[in-house]
Design a protein around this motif. Sequence first.
Motif, PDB file in Angstrom:
ATOM      1  N   LEU A  86      -4.966   5.417   7.708  1.00  0.00           N
ATOM      2  CA  LEU A  86      -5.650   4.934   6.327  1.00  0.00           C
ATOM      3  C   LEU A  86      -4.780   3.313   7.253  1.00  0.00           C
ATOM      4  N   LYS A  87      -2.677   3.273   6.889  1.00  0.00           N
ATOM      5  CA  LYS A  87      -2.297   2.484   7.514  1.00  0.00           C
ATOM      6  C   LYS A  87      -3.422   1.516   8.362  1.00  0.00           C
ATOM      7  N   LEU A  88      -2.764   2.408   9.721  1.00  0.00           N
ATOM      8  CA  LEU A  88      -3.513   1.911  10.918  1.00  0.00           C
ATOM      9  C   LEU A  88      -5.375   1.066  11.085  1.00  0.00           C
ATOM     10  N   ALA A  89      -5.969   1.691  10.063  1.00  0.00           N
ATOM     11  CA  ALA A  89      -7.261   1.252  10.797  1.00  0.00           C
ATOM     12  C   ALA A  89      -7.428   0.191   9.677  1.00  0.00           C
ATOM     13  N   VAL A  90      -6.551   0.239   8.754  1.00  0.00           N
ATOM     14  CA  VAL A  90      -6.178  -1.487   8.217  1.00  0.00           C
ATOM     15  C   VAL A  90      -6.345  -2.628   8.596  1.00  0.00           C
ATOM     16  N   SER A  91      -4.853  -2.034   8.947  1.00  0.00           N
ATOM     17  CA  SER A  91      -3.809  -2.969  10.081  1.00  0.00           C
ATOM     18  C   SER A  91      -4.933  -3.669  11.621  1.00  0.00           C
ATOM     19  N   ALA A  92      -5.693  -2.600  11.988  1.00  0.00           N
ATOM     20  CA  ALA A  92      -6.698  -2.734  12.774  1.00  0.00           C
ATOM     21  C   ALA A  92      -7.542  -4.107  12.662  1.00  0.00           C
ATOM     22  N   GLY A  93      -8.203  -4.161  11.298  1.00  0.00           N
ATOM     23  CA  GLY A  93      -9.134  -4.955  10.631  1.00  0.00           C
ATOM     24  C   GLY A  93     -10.276  -3.838  10.824  1.00  0.00           C
ATOM     25  N   ASP A  94     -10.706  -2.613  11.107  1.00  0.00           N
ATOM     26  CA  ASP A  94     -11.811  -1.793  11.224  1.00  0.00           C
ATOM     27  C   ASP A  94     -11.610  -0.836   9.682  1.00  0.00           C
ATOM     28  N   GLY A  95     -11.047  -0.934   8.854  1.00  0.00           N
ATOM     29  CA  GLY A  95     -10.635  -0.389   7.600  1.00  0.00           C
ATOM     30  C   GLY A  95     -11.631   0.238   6.778  1.00  0.00           C
ATOM     31  N   PRO A  96     -11.134   0.080   5.152  1.00  0.00           N
ATOM     32  CA  PRO A  96     -11.842   0.203   4.035  1.00  0.00           C
ATOM     33  C   PRO A  96     -11.651  -0.990   3.525  1.00  0.00           C
ATOM     34  N   VAL A  97     -12.921  -1.896   2.962  1.00  0.00           N
ATOM     35  CA  VAL A  97     -12.936  -2.405   2.154  1.00  0.00           C
ATOM     36  C   VAL A  97     -11.796  -2.249   0.606  1.00  0.00           C
ATOM     37  N   ILE A  98     -12.039  -0.499  -0.104  1.00  0.00           N
ATOM     38  CA  ILE A  98     -11.563   0.120  -0.840  1.00  0.00           C
ATOM     39  C   ILE A  98     -11.132   1.271  -0.211  1.00  0.00           C
ATOM     40  N   THR A  99     -10.381   1.652  -0.897  1.00  0.00           N
ATOM     41  CA  THR A  99      -9.212   2.965  -0.899  1.00  0.00           C
ATOM     42  C   THR A  99      -8.733   3.804  -1.252  1.00  0.00           C
ATOM     43  N   LYS A 100      -8.868   5.257  -1.604  1.00  0.00           N
ATOM     44  CA  LYS A 100      -7.957   5.476  -2.016  1.00  0.00           C
ATOM     45  C   LYS A 100      -6.592   5.934  -1.617  1.00  0.00           C
ATOM     46  N   VAL A 101      -5.243   5.867  -2.460  1.00  0.00           N
ATOM     47  CA  VAL A 101      -4.560   5.496  -1.400  1.00  0.00           C
ATOM     48  C   VAL A 101      -3.108   6.295  -2.444  1.00  0.00           C
ATOM     49  N   ASN A 102      -2.290   6.965  -1.586  1.00  0.00           N
ATOM     50  CA  ASN A 102      -1.428   7.886  -1.853  1.00  0.00           C
ATOM     51  C   ASN A 102       0.004   6.962  -2.566  1.00  0.00           C
ATOM     52  N   GLN A 103       0.022   7.131  -3.720  1.00  0.00           N
ATOM     53  CA  GLN A 103       1.503   6.520  -4.107  1.00  0.00           C
ATOM     54  C   GLN A 103       2.886   6.902  -4.015  1.00  0.00           C
ATOM     55  N   GLY A 104       3.618   6.107  -3.890  1.00  0.00           N
ATOM     56  CA  GLY A 104       4.893   6.822  -3.548  1.00  0.00           C
ATOM     57  C   GLY A 104       5.108   5.734  -2.026  1.00  0.00           C
ATOM     58  N   ALA A 105       6.480   5.852  -1.228  1.00  0.00           N
ATOM     59  CA  ALA A 105       6.700   4.633  -0.609  1.00  0.00           C
ATOM     60  C   ALA A 105       6.193   5.147   0.754  1.00  0.00           C
ATOM     61  N   GLY A 106       6.031   6.604   0.887  1.00  0.00           N
ATOM     62  CA  GLY A 106       5.353   6.313   2.291  1.00  0.00           C
ATOM     63  C   GLY A 106       4.058   5.920   2.071  1.00  0.00           C
ATOM     64  N   ASP A 107       3.200   5.405   1.345  1.00  0.00           N
ATOM     65  CA  ASP A 107       1.996   5.180   1.907  1.00  0.00           C
ATOM     66  C   ASP A 107       2.070   3.616   1.562  1.00  0.00           C
ATOM     67  N   MET A 108       1.744   3.751  -0.309  1.00  0.00           N
ATOM     68  CA  MET A 108       1.018   2.531  -0.591  1.00  0.00           C
ATOM     69  C   MET A 108       1.985   1.584  -0.710  1.00  0.00           C
ATOM     70  N   GLY A 109       3.582   2.556  -0.284  1.00  0.00           N
ATOM     71  CA  GLY A 109       4.641   1.128  -1.297  1.00  0.00           C
ATOM     72  C   GLY A 109       5.361   0.421   1.011  1.00  0.00           C
ATOM     73  N   ALA A 110       4.983   1.109   1.337  1.00  0.00           N
ATOM     74  CA  ALA A 110       4.442   0.554   3.204  1.00  0.00           C
ATOM     75  C   ALA A 110       3.429  -0.504   3.003  1.00  0.00           C
ATOM     76  N   MET A 111       1.754   0.182   2.655  1.00  0.00           N
ATOM     77  CA  MET A 111       0.889  -0.975   2.738  1.00  0.00           C
ATOM     78  C   MET A 111       1.183  -2.364   1.947  1.00  0.00           C
ATOM     79  N   VAL A 112       1.897  -1.768   0.994  1.00  0.00           N
ATOM     80  CA  VAL A 112       2.317  -3.741   0.229  1.00  0.00           C
ATOM     81  C   VAL A 112       3.035  -4.172   0.876  1.00  0.00           C
ATOM     82  N   LYS A 113       4.233  -2.996   1.267  1.00  0.00           N
ATOM     83  CA  LYS A 113       5.680  -4.535   2.267  1.00  0.00           C
ATOM     84  C   LYS A 113       4.351  -4.306   3.837  1.00  0.00           C
ATOM     85  N   GLU A 114       3.338  -4.778   4.045  1.00  0.00           N
ATOM     86  CA  GLU A 114       2.972  -5.267   5.788  1.00  0.00           C
ATOM     87  C   GLU A 114       1.659  -5.649   4.588  1.00  0.00           C
ATOM     88  N   GLY A 115       1.539  -6.056   3.705  1.00  0.00           N
ATOM     89  CA  GLY A 115       0.249  -6.864   3.016  1.00  0.00           C
ATOM     90  C   GLY A 115      -1.082  -6.356   3.504  1.00  0.00           C
TER      91      GLY A 115
END
Length: 445
Positions: A86-115
Amino acid sequence: MNRTVKSISILPAYRLKAAVALAGAALFCIGLSTATRADDLAVWDDQTYEGQSAVIEQLNKEFEAAHPGVTIKRTARTFDDMKLTLKLAVSAGDGPVITKVNQGAGDMGAMVKEGLLLPVDDYIKNYGWDKRQSDSVLARDRWEDGKFGVGKTYGISGLGEIVGLYYNKKILGDAGVALPQTFEELLAGLDKLKEKGVAPFMMGSAKQHLALHMIGAIEQAHIDASNRAELDDLIYGRGGSWNTKGNIESAKLVQQWAQGGYFFPGFEGISGDDAVQLFISGQGAFLISGTWYFGDMQHNPDIGFMAIPAPKGISKPMSVGGVDLAWAITSLAKTKPTQDVAGAYIDYMVSEKAAETWANAGYLPATSLAADAKPKLTPLLSSGIEMWKTLNANDALGHYPDWSSPTMLKTIDDNTPLLLSGNITPEAFVDAMDKDYQAYLKDKK
């Protein structure tokens, strides 16, 4: 942490171009222009079980029918797949507009930190999501400056989750074992089952996370909700230590079960999903896992579900759980019209209508059912709804341990097989968790 499931990939694209403006469009209080509806909407979810996928397909069709011109381009991924890509796909610009994301530091927290995720607080206000779900549930999707549980909100979930004790009524009855009311009675019942040659627990540790859920569920059933602050601090990254007597004792008990023949033979080579299917087929007396298996479990009428029984002296025991992966809007929603369509989609996914659809399929919705809703509740779901009400009333809804750091799930997964095989001590298992956590706290400073 959601539950890994059967590995499939789905990319259905519904192309319902009917100009059917459903009366239900009144639900959407944010106006959607014709231009807004012109784009495909890339959506990723983790509902890969057959029953779950069917619900998502139905809800997607209903949303498209209510929004002519919108085409949902769906990709379904397993939990583990989502974490990897997920994070790689969004970072690369070819991921989803809407997604399910795991809560917690490893997923949602990391993605929030990277905007990579957008806050949804405006949609919470405009649609009244905070009237459908409690603040303590919504807090599991909040992040601010690396702090979990506070700040802006980055998602909302459609399903509630509880890790509890599945039991086979016929197997227990044939063995003369009563349904346990206390943890002490559970231990005695396990001994009696083993003496009669019945596998007390179904287990599979080759893939997925049944052992993690077992260890966490036992430990949290020994915590009274009035004493939950220490666990909350750990999960929300406020400090503390995993190296406690309760965690060590839980790991020690599970290791004793694994080494002492309390698990289904050959569990080391069985995946979690396959273990569930074996349990449904009538193998094993008990299985510790979550409500996300209700859809499959309902096919065996002998299977029931209850909270892990608490030891004597604990009046409001906690249960591992919370909500499923959150619906979120990614940074790939570049324009306000696209963001508003995404907000409307998520609103439908957590609506009372969606909650009733999930309930009719046998799953536990996070949004309360409408007062006039008349879903066809299975016995399992009825049990789950009552547990959900009790846990929320007692403030006893617990946490997934892996939410506590970005790398905690890997640390637990790497060390669980060693614990079950006896190659490390329970103390070493818990110490590995705590070293991971302390390193995370140090990096946050």
